[in-house]
Design an enzyme around this catalytic site. Structure first.
Site, PDB file in Angstrom:
ATOM      1  N   GLY A  43      76.748  23.977 103.589  1.00 59.63           N
ATOM      2  CA  GLY A  43      76.619  23.100 102.421  1.00 59.63           C
ATOM      3  C   GLY A  43      76.390  21.663 102.862  1.00 59.63           C
ATOM      4  CB  SER A 115      74.170  25.222 107.922  1.00 58.04           C
ATOM      5  OG  SER A 115      73.338  24.184 107.473  1.00 58.04           O
ATOM      6  CD1 TRP A 116      79.878  21.801 105.769  1.00 59.72           C
ATOM      7  CD2 TRP A 116      79.278  19.914 106.824  1.00 59.72           C
ATOM      8  NE1 TRP A 116      80.983  20.973 105.806  1.00 59.72           N
ATOM      9  CE2 TRP A 116      80.636  19.814 106.443  1.00 59.72           C
ATOM     10  CE3 TRP A 116      78.672  18.859 107.505  1.00 59.72           C
ATOM     11  CZ2 TRP A 116      81.397  18.687 106.719  1.00 59.72           C
ATOM     12  CZ3 TRP A 116      79.440  17.728 107.787  1.00 59.72           C
ATOM     13  CH2 TRP A 116      80.779  17.640 107.390  1.00 59.72           C
ATOM     14  CG  ASP A 274      66.482  25.863 110.932  1.00 60.48           C
ATOM     15  OD1 ASP A 274      66.036  25.218 109.963  1.00 60.48           O
ATOM     16  OD2 ASP A 274      67.697  25.992 111.174  1.00 60.48           O
ATOM     17  CG  HIS A 301      68.753  26.478 107.797  1.00 58.88           C
ATOM     18  ND1 HIS A 301      69.192  25.663 108.817  1.00 58.88           N
ATOM     19  CD2 HIS A 301      69.708  26.401 106.823  1.00 58.88           C
ATOM     20  CE1 HIS A 301      70.343  25.102 108.483  1.00 58.88           C
ATOM     21  NE2 HIS A 301      70.684  25.549 107.276  1.00 58.88           N
TER      22      HIS A 301
END
Length: 322
Positions: A43, A115-116, A274, A301
């Site tokens: 996120g 990711s985050w 990505d 991604h």
């Protein structure tokens, strides 16, 4: 290989009071006597997905997942305009992780971040390295200023029309300042006018959908397709809150300290294609971190196909670390 249906159902769950009126939802599945593992979702503000359980052998892992502040089943939910965003910071999330570890009486755990969540895992390991037995990251980010500028500005080279709509939605067509655009979104997503905040959330996610739309099997609604309007509002509000403030991190803070992760075994899994989070970040991190192995997949991604299989393989290899 990735094994659908691999995971067991949760056998424990709760809401942990972490202070300042915040309660984070957590759940545990797998083997209570197995190697402890913690999932850190992306996120920020996406909430965890039950599908993450598919990466972990339930006979070998004691799997813990939680929703970060303001999203999923944590409270207060960021879709509520009255929810104060000030207590939602990277430092606060790191404190939450440590409180959850203590609450569940975990000595040390394997971290999986996407990711985050990769940024959050790295930040936690740099602060509490003695609590981390191994790290597996996919779609690797460190949330440097340059990474944020690329995701919300530089990618307009690939999606000029979509970025025109993204910037134009908040009246910023004349601005080349990515952070000014993010700050305007942050203002609108916090607007008490429901129509204004919902419109901003929709337009934020139209852009995010575009950034992964070229990936095989992803489609044009990767972020919006499975989320309710309230979930979209919360996610966009949290994203803009973090990214307009450089994720509350000093620029290049994590990469500059990569050497400090020495001694922690790690696997970095990143898709060659990505474009939203280019592979150079993962490569630089692997170069700085002596005990990390970089696995490059022919993916984007979104963790699917080859990337999903690589995640499962990596977690299988680290199961004895905890």
């Amino acid at each position: 290989m990735h094994r659908p249906g691999y995971a067991s159902m949760p056998h424990a769950r709760g809401l942990l009071d972490v202070g300042t009126g915040q309660h984070v939802y957590w759940e545990e599945s797998g083997n209570p006597n197995g190697s402890a593992a913690l999932v850190l979702h992306g996120g920020p503000g996406s909430g965890f997905s039950p599908a993450f359980r598919n990466y972990f052998d339930p006979q070998l892992y004691r799997l813990i997942m939680f929703d970060q502040r303001g999203c999923g089943r944590s409270t207060p939910h960021a879709s509520d305009p009255s929810a104060d965003m000030a207590p939602n910071t990277t430092a606060a999330l790191l404190d939450d992780i440590e409180k959850l570890r203590e609450h569940l009486q975990v000595r040390s755990w394997v971290l999986y971040g996407v990711s985050w969540g990769a940024t959050l895992a790295l930040a936690y390991a740099l602060r509490h390295r003695d609590r981390v037995s191994a790290i597996v990251l996919s779609s690797v980010t460190t949330t440097r200023k340059s990474e944020i500028e690329w995701l919300y500005g530089g990618l307009r080279r690939f999606f000029p029309s979509e970025h025109y709509d993204f910037a134009g939605s908040v009246g910023m067509l004349s601005s080349d300042n990515t952070f000014a655009i993010l700050q305007e979104y942050d203002l609108r997503l916090n607007d008490p006018n429901h129509h204004c905040s919902q419109r901003a959330a929709q337009d934020w996610h139209k852009w995010e959908d575009a950034t992964v739309s070229l990936e095989d099997g992803v489609g044009s609604h990767a972020y919006t397709g499975s989320r309710t309007p309230a979930q979209l509002h919360a996610r966009a509000r949290i994203c803009a809150h973090y990214f307009s403030r450089h994720a509350f991190l000093a620029d290049d803070e994590i990469l500059a300290r990569g050497q400090e992760l020495t001694g922690i075994p790690g696997t970095l899994i990143h898709g060659r294609f990505d474009i939203s989070s280019p592979i150079d970040t993962a490569w630089r991190l692997a170069d700085a971190w002596p005990d990390a192995k970089l696995v490059v997949t022919a993916s984007g991604h979104i963790a699917a196909g080859e990337t999903a299989a690589a995640i499962t393989t990596a977690l299988d290899s680290h199961t004895g670390a905890g």
